[in-house]
Design a protein around this motif. Structure first.
Motif, mmCIF file in Angstrom:
data_model
loop_
_atom_site.group_PDB
_atom_site.id
_atom_site.type_symbol
_atom_site.label_atom_id
_atom_site.label_comp_id
_atom_site.label_asym_id
_atom_site.label_seq_id
_atom_site.Cartn_x
_atom_site.Cartn_y
_atom_site.Cartn_z
ATOM 1 N N VAL A 104 0.839 -1.204 0.000
ATOM 2 C CA VAL A 104 0.000 0.000 0.000
ATOM 3 C C VAL A 104 0.875 1.255 0.000
ATOM 4 C CG1 VAL A 104 -1.606 1.359 1.411
ATOM 5 C CG2 VAL A 104 -2.048 -1.053 0.993
ATOM 6 N N HIS A 105 1.908 1.278 0.847
ATOM 7 C CA HIS A 105 2.809 2.438 0.894
ATOM 8 C C HIS A 105 3.521 2.639 -0.443
ATOM 9 C CE1 HIS A 105 2.126 3.261 5.061
ATOM 10 N NE2 HIS A 105 2.533 2.063 5.439
ATOM 11 N N ARG A 106 3.972 1.542 -1.043
ATOM 12 C CA ARG A 106 4.621 1.645 -2.359
ATOM 13 C C ARG A 106 3.651 2.152 -3.418
ATOM 14 N NH1 ARG A 106 7.822 -4.080 -2.465
ATOM 15 N NH2 ARG A 106 9.535 -3.471 -1.064
ATOM 16 N N GLY A 107 2.403 1.679 -3.363
ATOM 17 C CA GLY A 107 1.398 2.125 -4.321
ATOM 18 C C GLY A 107 1.095 3.610 -4.202
ATOM 19 N N PHE A 108 0.972 4.087 -2.976
ATOM 20 C CA PHE A 108 0.731 5.514 -2.769
ATOM 21 C C PHE A 108 1.889 6.346 -3.301
ATOM 22 C CE2 PHE A 108 -2.574 4.675 0.575
ATOM 23 C CZ PHE A 108 -3.552 5.482 0.025
ATOM 24 N N ARG A 109 3.118 5.935 -3.007
ATOM 25 C CA ARG A 109 4.292 6.684 -3.479
ATOM 26 C C ARG A 109 4.380 6.658 -5.001
ATOM 27 N NH1 ARG A 109 4.634 9.479 0.808
ATOM 28 N NH2 ARG A 109 5.469 8.432 2.607
ATOM 29 N N ALA A 110 4.119 5.510 -5.606
ATOM 30 C CA ALA A 110 4.184 5.403 -7.069
ATOM 31 C C ALA A 110 3.129 6.284 -7.730
ATOM 32 C CB ALA A 110 4.002 3.946 -7.496
ATOM 33 N N ASN A 111 1.911 6.280 -7.196
ATOM 34 C CA ASN A 111 0.854 7.115 -7.774
ATOM 35 C C ASN A 111 1.135 8.598 -7.574
ATOM 36 O OD1 ASN A 111 -0.476 4.882 -8.674
ATOM 37 N ND2 ASN A 111 -2.225 5.077 -7.322
ATOM 38 N N ALA A 112 1.707 8.969 -6.430
ATOM 39 C CA ALA A 112 2.073 10.367 -6.202
ATOM 40 C C ALA A 112 3.132 10.799 -7.218
ATOM 41 C CB ALA A 112 2.594 10.552 -4.783
ATOM 42 N N PHE A 113 4.114 9.952 -7.437
ATOM 43 C CA PHE A 113 5.168 10.251 -8.411
ATOM 44 C C PHE A 113 4.582 10.375 -9.817
ATOM 45 C CE2 PHE A 113 8.786 8.880 -11.106
ATOM 46 C CZ PHE A 113 9.649 9.928 -10.807
ATOM 47 N N ASN A 114 3.673 9.488 -10.179
ATOM 48 C CA ASN A 114 3.047 9.546 -11.507
ATOM 49 C C ASN A 114 2.219 10.814 -11.682
ATOM 50 O OD1 ASN A 114 4.180 7.121 -12.267
ATOM 51 N ND2 ASN A 114 2.380 5.917 -11.710
ATOM 52 N N CYS A 115 1.518 11.250 -10.641
ATOM 53 C CA CYS A 115 0.755 12.494 -10.725
ATOM 54 C C CYS A 115 1.680 13.692 -10.922
ATOM 55 C CB CYS A 115 -0.091 12.690 -9.471
ATOM 56 S SG CYS A 115 -1.546 11.640 -9.406
ATOM 57 N N LEU A 116 2.814 13.691 -10.252
ATOM 58 C CA LEU A 116 3.751 14.802 -10.406
ATOM 59 C C LEU A 116 4.379 14.804 -11.800
ATOM 60 C CD1 LEU A 116 5.378 14.838 -6.885
ATOM 61 C CD2 LEU A 116 3.587 16.303 -7.787
ATOM 62 N N ILE A 117 4.636 13.639 -12.359
ATOM 63 C CA ILE A 117 5.129 13.569 -13.740
ATOM 64 C C ILE A 117 4.076 14.122 -14.693
ATOM 65 C CG2 ILE A 117 5.716 11.981 -15.623
ATOM 66 C CD1 ILE A 117 7.115 10.245 -13.553
ATOM 67 N N GLY A 118 2.812 13.750 -14.486
ATOM 68 C CA GLY A 118 1.729 14.281 -15.319
ATOM 69 C C GLY A 118 1.605 15.786 -15.209
ATOM 70 N N ALA A 119 1.779 16.326 -13.999
ATOM 71 C CA ALA A 119 1.728 17.783 -13.811
ATOM 72 C C ALA A 119 2.869 18.455 -14.568
ATOM 73 C CB ALA A 119 1.778 18.129 -12.334
ATOM 74 N N CYS A 120 4.044 17.842 -14.564
ATOM 75 C CA CYS A 120 5.174 18.400 -15.323
ATOM 76 C C CYS A 120 4.890 18.403 -16.823
ATOM 77 C CB CYS A 120 6.450 17.620 -15.027
ATOM 78 S SG CYS A 120 7.082 17.876 -13.369
ATOM 79 N N LEU A 121 4.240 17.365 -17.311
ATOM 80 C CA LEU A 121 3.874 17.340 -18.728
ATOM 81 C C LEU A 121 2.847 18.418 -19.050
ATOM 82 C CD1 LEU A 121 3.724 13.493 -19.346
ATOM 83 C CD2 LEU A 121 5.483 15.099 -20.091
ATOM 84 N N TYR A 122 1.933 18.666 -18.130
ATOM 85 C CA TYR A 122 0.983 19.760 -18.331
ATOM 86 C C TYR A 122 1.676 21.110 -18.311
ATOM 87 C CZ TYR A 122 -3.575 17.493 -18.499
ATOM 88 O OH TYR A 122 -4.673 16.780 -18.895
ATOM 89 N N ILE A 123 2.755 21.242 -17.554
ATOM 90 C CA ILE A 123 3.520 22.494 -17.561
ATOM 91 C C ILE A 123 4.140 22.718 -18.937
ATOM 92 C CG2 ILE A 123 5.593 23.614 -16.632
ATOM 93 C CD1 ILE A 123 4.823 22.396 -13.907
ATOM 94 N N VAL A 124 4.647 21.652 -19.544
ATOM 95 C CA VAL A 124 5.189 21.761 -20.905
ATOM 96 C C VAL A 124 4.095 22.189 -21.872
ATOM 97 C CG1 VAL A 124 6.198 20.434 -22.811
ATOM 98 C CG2 VAL A 124 7.035 20.108 -20.479
ATOM 99 N N THR A 125 2.918 21.599 -21.744
ATOM 100 C CA THR A 125 1.789 21.968 -22.603
ATOM 101 C C THR A 125 1.376 23.419 -22.368
ATOM 102 O OG1 THR A 125 1.021 19.689 -22.487
ATOM 103 C CG2 THR A 125 -0.546 21.305 -23.285
ATOM 104 N N LEU A 126 1.421 23.865 -21.112
ATOM 105 C CA LEU A 126 1.090 25.258 -20.791
ATOM 106 C C LEU A 126 2.076 26.218 -21.448
ATOM 107 C CD1 LEU A 126 -0.579 27.335 -19.135
ATOM 108 C CD2 LEU A 126 1.100 27.000 -17.313
#
Length: 96
Positions: free
Chosen positions: A57-79
């Motif tokens: 569960v802890h690994r899953g939460f950390r992995a999903n948090a990391f994936n969300c931050l990567i997605g936010a960075c991609l949205y910054i590029v799009t912005l």
């Protein structure tokens, strides 16, 4: 050099801003291990011990948090791209 139109660039800016806000918020909530997101974790259905389950569960939460931050960075590029296109289209619109 305009690649997309004026309204497309405005739409891209607005969608990028919303995506950044949403994914940063979700990333923070995954990072603090909000129980509302337990169903979104990539975990198995059966575990032998409670420690194995909690570790996964802890690994899953950390992995999903990391994936969300990567997605936010991609949205910054799009912005950045959409903002650049907005200003390029604004310049060419007012040239006579």
């Amino acid at each position: 050099m305009p690649i997309c139109g004026y309204m497309t660039s405005v739409c891209g800016v607005l969608l990028s801003l919303w995506g950044i806000i949403q994914l940063l918020l979700m990333g923070v909530l995954f990072y603090i291990e909000s129980p509302a997101f337990i169903d979104d974790l990539p975990i198995g259905e059966h575990y032998d011990t409670e420690e194995d389950y909690l570790l996964d569960v802890h690994r899953g939460f950390r992995a999903n948090a990391f994936n969300c931050l990567i997605g936010a960075c991609l949205y910054i590029v799009t912005l950045v791209f959409s903002t650049w296109q907005f200003y390029v289209n604004q310049k060419t619109t007012f040239q006579v």
